[in-house]
Design a protein around this motif. Structure first.
Motif, mmCIF file in Angstrom:
data_model
loop_
_atom_site.group_PDB
_atom_site.id
_atom_site.type_symbol
_atom_site.label_atom_id
_atom_site.label_comp_id
_atom_site.label_asym_id
_atom_site.label_seq_id
_atom_site.Cartn_x
_atom_site.Cartn_y
_atom_site.Cartn_z
ATOM 1 N N THR A 123 1.368 -0.770 0.078
ATOM 2 C CA THR A 123 0.353 -0.461 -0.076
ATOM 3 C C THR A 123 0.462 1.308 -0.215
ATOM 4 O OG1 THR A 123 -2.442 -0.960 1.035
ATOM 5 C CG2 THR A 123 -2.111 1.258 1.194
ATOM 6 N N MET A 124 2.445 0.924 0.700
ATOM 7 C CA MET A 124 2.910 2.100 0.828
ATOM 8 C C MET A 124 3.420 2.806 -0.733
ATOM 9 S SD MET A 124 6.546 2.928 3.646
ATOM 10 C CE MET A 124 6.506 1.366 2.989
ATOM 11 N N ILE A 125 3.913 1.477 -1.202
ATOM 12 C CA ILE A 125 4.325 1.600 -2.137
ATOM 13 C C ILE A 125 3.305 2.462 -3.947
ATOM 14 C CG2 ILE A 125 5.789 0.256 -4.515
ATOM 15 C CD1 ILE A 125 7.211 -0.825 -2.425
ATOM 16 N N GLN A 126 2.490 1.692 -3.658
ATOM 17 C CA GLN A 126 1.033 2.243 -4.552
ATOM 18 C C GLN A 126 0.603 3.277 -4.286
ATOM 19 O OE1 GLN A 126 -1.718 -0.428 -4.323
ATOM 20 N NE2 GLN A 126 -0.878 -2.003 -4.235
ATOM 21 N N GLU A 127 0.358 3.572 -2.933
ATOM 22 C CA GLU A 127 0.813 5.507 -3.394
ATOM 23 C C GLU A 127 1.740 6.303 -2.775
ATOM 24 O OE1 GLU A 127 -1.243 5.265 1.073
ATOM 25 O OE2 GLU A 127 -3.122 4.417 0.722
ATOM 26 N N ASP A 128 3.020 5.956 -3.247
ATOM 27 C CA ASP A 128 3.908 6.654 -3.451
ATOM 28 C C ASP A 128 3.995 8.087 -4.892
ATOM 29 O OD1 ASP A 128 6.925 7.923 -4.133
ATOM 30 O OD2 ASP A 128 7.173 6.533 -1.656
ATOM 31 N N SER A 129 3.929 8.779 -5.143
ATOM 32 C CA SER A 129 4.358 8.842 -6.709
ATOM 33 C C SER A 129 5.237 8.863 -6.656
ATOM 34 C CB SER A 129 3.613 10.307 -7.001
ATOM 35 O OG SER A 129 4.632 11.316 -6.226
ATOM 36 N N PRO A 169 11.370 0.607 -8.653
ATOM 37 C CA PRO A 169 11.098 -0.683 -10.251
ATOM 38 C C PRO A 169 11.142 -2.276 -9.246
ATOM 39 C CG PRO A 169 13.429 -0.084 -8.065
ATOM 40 C CD PRO A 169 11.848 0.751 -8.038
ATOM 41 N N VAL A 170 9.381 -2.096 -8.815
ATOM 42 C CA VAL A 170 9.362 -3.373 -8.146
ATOM 43 C C VAL A 170 7.520 -3.388 -8.559
ATOM 44 C CG1 VAL A 170 10.435 -3.762 -5.560
ATOM 45 C CG2 VAL A 170 8.341 -2.541 -5.306
ATOM 46 N N GLY A 171 6.552 -2.948 -9.118
ATOM 47 C CA GLY A 171 5.449 -3.196 -9.953
ATOM 48 C C GLY A 171 4.713 -2.628 -8.871
ATOM 49 N N MET A 172 3.212 -2.765 -9.122
ATOM 50 C CA MET A 172 2.314 -2.145 -8.320
ATOM 51 C C MET A 172 2.704 -3.168 -6.326
ATOM 52 S SD MET A 172 -1.631 -1.618 -9.053
ATOM 53 C CE MET A 172 -1.898 0.038 -9.398
ATOM 54 N N TYR A 173 2.326 -4.565 -6.941
ATOM 55 C CA TYR A 173 2.712 -5.361 -5.551
ATOM 56 C C TYR A 173 3.824 -6.358 -5.869
ATOM 57 C CZ TYR A 173 -2.324 -4.896 -5.837
ATOM 58 O OH TYR A 173 -3.479 -4.290 -5.347
ATOM 59 N N TYR A 195 14.342 0.855 -1.373
ATOM 60 C CA TYR A 195 11.904 2.285 -1.017
ATOM 61 C C TYR A 195 12.754 2.668 0.109
ATOM 62 C CZ TYR A 195 7.488 4.164 -0.505
ATOM 63 O OH TYR A 195 6.890 4.601 -0.034
ATOM 64 N N VAL A 196 12.523 3.474 0.284
ATOM 65 C CA VAL A 196 12.444 4.965 2.157
ATOM 66 C C VAL A 196 11.365 5.989 1.572
ATOM 67 C CG1 VAL A 196 15.260 4.377 1.891
ATOM 68 C CG2 VAL A 196 14.288 6.283 0.817
ATOM 69 N N ALA A 197 10.698 6.083 2.975
ATOM 70 C CA ALA A 197 9.654 6.568 2.956
ATOM 71 C C ALA A 197 10.668 7.515 4.323
ATOM 72 C CB ALA A 197 7.985 5.877 3.726
ATOM 73 N N ASP A 198 11.382 7.665 3.937
ATOM 74 C CA ASP A 198 11.521 8.505 5.708
ATOM 75 C C ASP A 198 13.502 8.397 5.479
ATOM 76 O OD1 ASP A 198 13.778 8.292 8.401
ATOM 77 O OD2 ASP A 198 11.800 8.768 9.195
ATOM 78 N N LYS A 199 13.946 9.978 5.831
ATOM 79 C CA LYS A 199 15.129 10.093 5.685
ATOM 80 C C LYS A 199 16.120 8.976 6.163
ATOM 81 C CE LYS A 199 15.626 13.893 9.092
ATOM 82 N NZ LYS A 199 14.962 14.680 8.949
ATOM 83 N N LEU A 200 15.796 8.523 7.316
ATOM 84 C CA LEU A 200 17.448 7.957 7.995
ATOM 85 C C LEU A 200 17.238 6.123 7.317
ATOM 86 C CD1 LEU A 200 16.754 9.449 10.827
ATOM 87 C CD2 LEU A 200 18.976 10.097 10.024
ATOM 88 N N ALA A 201 16.350 5.735 6.845
ATOM 89 C CA ALA A 201 16.020 4.261 6.158
ATOM 90 C C ALA A 201 17.437 3.139 5.457
ATOM 91 C CB ALA A 201 13.782 4.135 5.941
ATOM 92 N N LEU A 202 17.291 4.528 4.583
ATOM 93 C CA LEU A 202 18.412 3.973 3.695
ATOM 94 C C LEU A 202 19.855 3.778 4.321
ATOM 95 C CD1 LEU A 202 19.109 2.619 1.068
ATOM 96 C CD2 LEU A 202 19.433 5.691 0.427
ATOM 97 N N ALA A 203 20.067 4.613 5.420
ATOM 98 C CA ALA A 203 21.469 4.491 5.926
ATOM 99 C C ALA A 203 21.203 3.432 7.245
ATOM 100 C CB ALA A 203 21.574 5.551 7.084
#
Length: 181
Positions: free
Chosen positions: A68-74, A78-82, A121-129
């Protein structure tokens, strides 16, 4: 006909009206042992900033939240809808958590001798690190210093991060064709 010689390919491109130049591709190759010692300390600290869990421990509800998080991100992801979870190494791929909610996903696969970072994929700036730190130490413990990693990069900024962490990472060469209209 299939062209297997670089000079033949350049000539074919020129005959088709393209100007060519040799450049570096966007896939970095490195072994876990090439990560600089200074950057290992950074990754260790970053990995402590947020909780990460292997995808194998993510239940159906958590996986649905990620979809859901990925689908709602504009942004293009690179993983498809699901996410087709079966395409990835579930023990090595990670979900980054902020409290009880997912805020990042790092999907890894195996291609021959390489582990490939297919998606970060990240939705928080600290997540990638945080995910990078977790992944580095989990992979190093499991596979050792000689494990080869492929990191395809989309953003120039990501490439600069890879070069800082592992200055000896290599990139392949590619032939770029440009047609002027």
């Amino acid at each position: 006909d299939e062209v297997d010689d670089l000079d033949q390919f350049k000539h074919a491109m020129m005959m088709a009206g393209f100007e060519t130049r040799e450049t570096l591709d966007n896939i970095y190759e490195l072994s876990l042992g090439q990560v600089r010692e200074k950057e290992q300390k950074f990754l260790a600290n970053a990995g402590k900033q947020m909780k990460c869990i292997p995808v194998s421990k993510a239940d159906d509800d958590l996986r649905e939240k990620i979809d859901t998080m990925i689908q709602e991100d504009s942004r293009p992801i690179p993983v498809g809808m699901y996410v087709n979870w079966d395409n990835f190494l579930e023990e090595d791929s990670l979900v980054c958590m902020k409290g009880d909610e997912p805020c990042g996903l790092m999907l890894l696969s195996r291609k021959k001798d390489y582990i490939v970072i297919e998606c970060a994929y990240v939705a928080d700036k600290l997540a990638l690190a945080a995910m990078s730190g977790w992944a580095y130490f989990v992979l190093k413990k499991k596979y050792g210093d000689t494990q080869k990693i492929l990191i395809p990069v989309v953003l120039e900024k990501t490439g600069l991060i890879v070069e800082k962490i592992a200055p000896d990472a290599v990139r392949g060469k590619m032939l770029e064709g440009i047609k002027h209209f």
